[in-house]
Structure formats: structure tokens, C-alpha cells
Design an enzyme around this catalytic site. Sequence first.
Site, PDB file in Angstrom:
ATOM      1  N   LYS A 190      21.530 -21.972 -65.230  1.00 18.34           N
ATOM      2  CA  LYS A 190      22.910 -21.616 -65.586  1.00 18.34           C
ATOM      3  C   LYS A 190      23.215 -21.981 -67.048  1.00 18.34           C
ATOM      4  O   LYS A 190      23.746 -21.166 -67.800  1.00 18.34           O
ATOM      5  CB  LYS A 190      23.880 -22.337 -64.625  1.00 18.34           C
ATOM      6  N   SER A 191      22.858 -23.200 -67.439  1.00 14.98           N
ATOM      7  CA  SER A 191      23.157 -23.621 -68.823  1.00 14.98           C
ATOM      8  C   SER A 191      22.451 -22.716 -69.825  1.00 14.98           C
ATOM      9  O   SER A 191      23.031 -22.318 -70.852  1.00 14.98           O
ATOM     10  CB  SER A 191      22.666 -25.055 -69.049  1.00 14.98           C
ATOM     11  N   GLY A 196      33.582 -24.022 -66.802  1.00 16.39           N
ATOM     12  CA  GLY A 196      33.860 -24.993 -67.863  1.00 16.39           C
ATOM     13  C   GLY A 196      32.933 -24.795 -69.054  1.00 16.39           C
ATOM     14  O   GLY A 196      33.345 -24.927 -70.210  1.00 16.39           O
ATOM     15  N   ASP A 203      24.696 -33.088 -62.695  1.00 10.86           N
ATOM     16  CA  ASP A 203      25.012 -32.074 -61.687  1.00 10.86           C
ATOM     17  C   ASP A 203      24.278 -32.318 -60.365  1.00 10.86           C
ATOM     18  O   ASP A 203      24.575 -31.674 -59.360  1.00 10.86           O
ATOM     19  CB  ASP A 203      24.679 -30.669 -62.218  1.00 10.86           C
ATOM     20  N   LYS A 214      34.775 -32.766 -62.941  1.00 16.19           N
ATOM     21  CA  LYS A 214      33.962 -31.551 -62.791  1.00 16.19           C
ATOM     22  C   LYS A 214      34.813 -30.504 -62.058  1.00 16.19           C
ATOM     23  O   LYS A 214      36.029 -30.617 -62.012  1.00 16.19           O
ATOM     24  CB  LYS A 214      32.662 -31.876 -62.051  1.00 16.19           C
ATOM     25  N   ARG A 258      34.241 -34.889 -57.903  1.00 16.23           N
ATOM     26  CA  ARG A 258      33.069 -34.893 -57.013  1.00 16.23           C
ATOM     27  C   ARG A 258      32.787 -36.235 -56.366  1.00 16.23           C
ATOM     28  O   ARG A 258      32.058 -36.294 -55.373  1.00 16.23           O
ATOM     29  CB  ARG A 258      31.823 -34.400 -57.768  1.00 16.23           C
ATOM     30  N   ARG A 266      28.909 -27.225 -55.891  1.00 19.29           N
ATOM     31  CA  ARG A 266      27.872 -28.235 -55.653  1.00 19.29           C
ATOM     32  C   ARG A 266      28.224 -29.147 -54.475  1.00 19.29           C
ATOM     33  O   ARG A 266      27.348 -29.633 -53.766  1.00 19.29           O
ATOM     34  CB  ARG A 266      27.586 -29.034 -56.926  1.00 19.29           C
TER      35      ARG A 266
END
Length: 445
Positions: A23-24, A96, A316, A343, A347, A389
Site C-alpha cells: 500500500k505505501s 491518511g 501497522d 490511526k 487501535r 486492520r
Amino acid sequence: MQTIVLPQETDVLKGSFLPPGDKSISHRAVMFGALSEGTSFYSHFLEAEDCLHTVRAFQSLGVSMESENAGELRIKGAGMNGLKAPEKELYLGNSGTTMRLMLGILAGQRFQAVLSGDPSLSSRPMGRVTRPLKQMGAQIKGRDHGNFAPLTIRGGRLRGIDFENDLASAQVKSAILLAGLFAEGPTRIKEWIPSRDHTERFLEGAGASFRREGEWISVERTERLQALEAEIPGDISAAAFFIAGAAMTPGSELTVEKVCLNPTRTGFLEVLKKMGASIQSAVTQEVPEPFGTIHIRGGRLRGTRITKKEIPSLIDELPILMTAAALAEGESLISGAEELRVKETDRIHSMVTGLKTLGANIEELPDGCLIRGVERFRGGRVRSFGDHRTAMSLAIATLMMKDELTIEDIACVATSFPSFFDEFRRLKQKIKKRISSNEGKSRNM
Ligand code: S3P
């Protein structure tokens, strides 16, 4: 040794798995492709909601992109000065990373743009990015002095700054580095604890004026970035659910292929190994990032400690590590992880609430949690809090659960891993659990 087969069923993960694109890296692939000269081409691009928001946002800035086959993305770069003012607000959903990194790029543009997001994104702190960008010369307005979206940004002439990345946030670092590409004079950043370095690798790959000098990294105004072609490695943060799931269930055997093994992202493999997990990994390719294969064999894990300096390399993966620690023998303590509270949801709270419902012995702390392992989970009804997540970390708990689990609001997994439940079904196998007893002590085989 006597072996007793109990009429009790448990699940294991077996087989091999190719994780979705990282993803990053996928976000940055779009951003660097958009700013480059010429055409960039990527395969194994992550077609999940977060990255598609990045694609749509850059299309709204006049960048042309097309995808002929699944996972392929061709981007006709607009160059460093070719982005156009958007006609409407740029809606970024839950992402984000898109919002923070785009702020860095928009800080260097001579037009105005409005960035907005869903209720979760609108409640996440943006001041960590908007403050240094304002210091560089961007004009940014939003609720609470630019701390919350919707944000209106007008870029222009920027000047470089020296910045200490005290939050160890790769998003903050990346936003400032991207703005630094448009600024007069050097932009320098120092990190006490290293955060993921994908932006730095893109800067080097695209030929930006970028340097690493001891503890500092620095970037200077760059007129031209080169287009890139690359296969995006698999996302270790998506693979993490199945890696931890396999590691914590005796009898599992899983191979993860073509997964990103960038050392700034693999902290969680080290923690699982410390917990006694059988994990072997090998880098098979170095470009565009180190990637390779991971083999996992399941077993009972033992408790561990995770401290502040490890957090950025596994930020993460903390939710799924909490699930694994809840089953590990003995005590686990996670500290220095207050960033988890800002996040996609808080979380620490979402995972402690969910795991408690599943029978875990877990206590919420301001900056983490304290866990005493139990042998298995019980079913029930839990909430994802709209956080992908959290949803996936609680779903993995069903591997060690006899009864049924209902997770409210699972649609959010599409944020980062749309095929999660299909893959989970494919890899999950029911086995008869063999309990063997040796000299009066029983253990799992
Ligand atoms: C990301 C960095 C991390 C991570 C996020 C993606 C990135 O956030 O949690 O999912 O792509 O740079 P922070 O750097 O803010 O901790």
C-alpha cells in the site's frame, strides 16, 4: 509417547500466498509517476480503496492514468510543474497516507485545492504535517488551525527547513520531503527512530537531488524526475495477518511469496521470532525494494515486550501482534505505541475491546497494553470500529476458536486488502487436533 486424538477441531493455515501490492509503495508510485516526465508503468499495483483514492485525486489534478490489466498502472507524468488546479474538492476517503503526502505535493503548487475525507480521516491529526508545511511557506486552513480536514491549501514559493521527525512518522517525513522538491534551499530531516524509507528510495530512483548525510536526509529543489517501471512488491502489512495466524497455530505451514522485505518494515518478523515462531525469510530480488519469500511453521508462541524504538518498523502490525500475544504463553507488554490511538481508529481501544470479548486477558494502557496469554479464544460479536486492520486481526482469531464470531462492519477491509476473506477461506484448513501426552505432560503436535 502416547497420542490421544481428541474430537476437537482447530483451524490451520496451509499453502502459499501472494500478498497484494504494498500500500505505501503503491501510493508513492502514483505520486512519483504523476510528477515525473514520461510514462511510468507499474505492475502488482494495489487496487484497494485507499490507493484508488490517490489515483482519482491525481486524475483530478490533470494526470492521465490507465490500467489495461488488473494490477497494472500506466501514468503519463505531468512533470514537476504540470499539475492543474482541481475543479472540485479532492475526496480521499479513509486514506491518511494520501492526505498527508498530497499536502506535501500541493504545498509546491500555485493553485488552491480542498482535501476532504470520511469521518475517520476528518478526525485524524493533520497539524503534524500542516505546521511544518506552513513554516515552509504554504497557506493551509482547516478546523483547529489546520489540524483537521477538510483542509484548504494554496501552495507557492517554499523555502527549505530543518525538521526533527520526533513522531517517527513516515507520512510526516514524506510530506516534507515532497514539499522540499519545490523549495528554495535544502530541506533537511533528522530521525531518532527510523521510519519506513519508501519515499527516500523513490527519490533516489527518480533522480531527485536527494542525499543521506549521517543522521540527516536532505532534498533540494528538483526540476525533473525520471519516470519509473517496476513490479510493486507484496505488502508485508497485509501478509502479516496470515503470517501471524500461521505462526500462532500449531500445524500451520505457510509460504508467502514476493513480499516486501525492506528492513524498515520487517520489525514484526523479528518480534514473532522472539516469541519463538519458526520463520525463515530470504530476499530474492533487490529492485525496486528488497523482496522475497517467507516460510512459517506454526507453534505455541511465548509472551514478549515491544518497546518504543521498535514501533515504527511494525506500527501497522501491532493489532495482529496483539491477537498473537493474547494466545502466547506468559505475559506480553506493548509500550510506546501511543501513535496507534490516531490511526484509522484508536487501535489500542478497538483491539483491547475486541480481544476482551473473545476471552483474552488484556489490559488497556495509555501507550499500549498488557496481555496474559490464554489457550484459545471464544466466539461472540465484535466491532471493527470501521478499521480494516482491526477487522482482519479479529478475524484471524477464529483460527483458535471453536464457536462462531460475528464481526460488525467488515466492508472496511477493502481499504487495503479487498480479497482478504477469499484468501483466508482458501488457506484455512480444519484439522483434528492431536494432543500427545509424554510423561504426564500434554502438548500439541
Ligand atoms: C505509512 C506510514 C505509517 C503507517 C501507514 C502508512 C506510509 O504511518 O501507519 O499505514 O505509507 O508512509 P505513520 O508514518 O504516520 O506512522
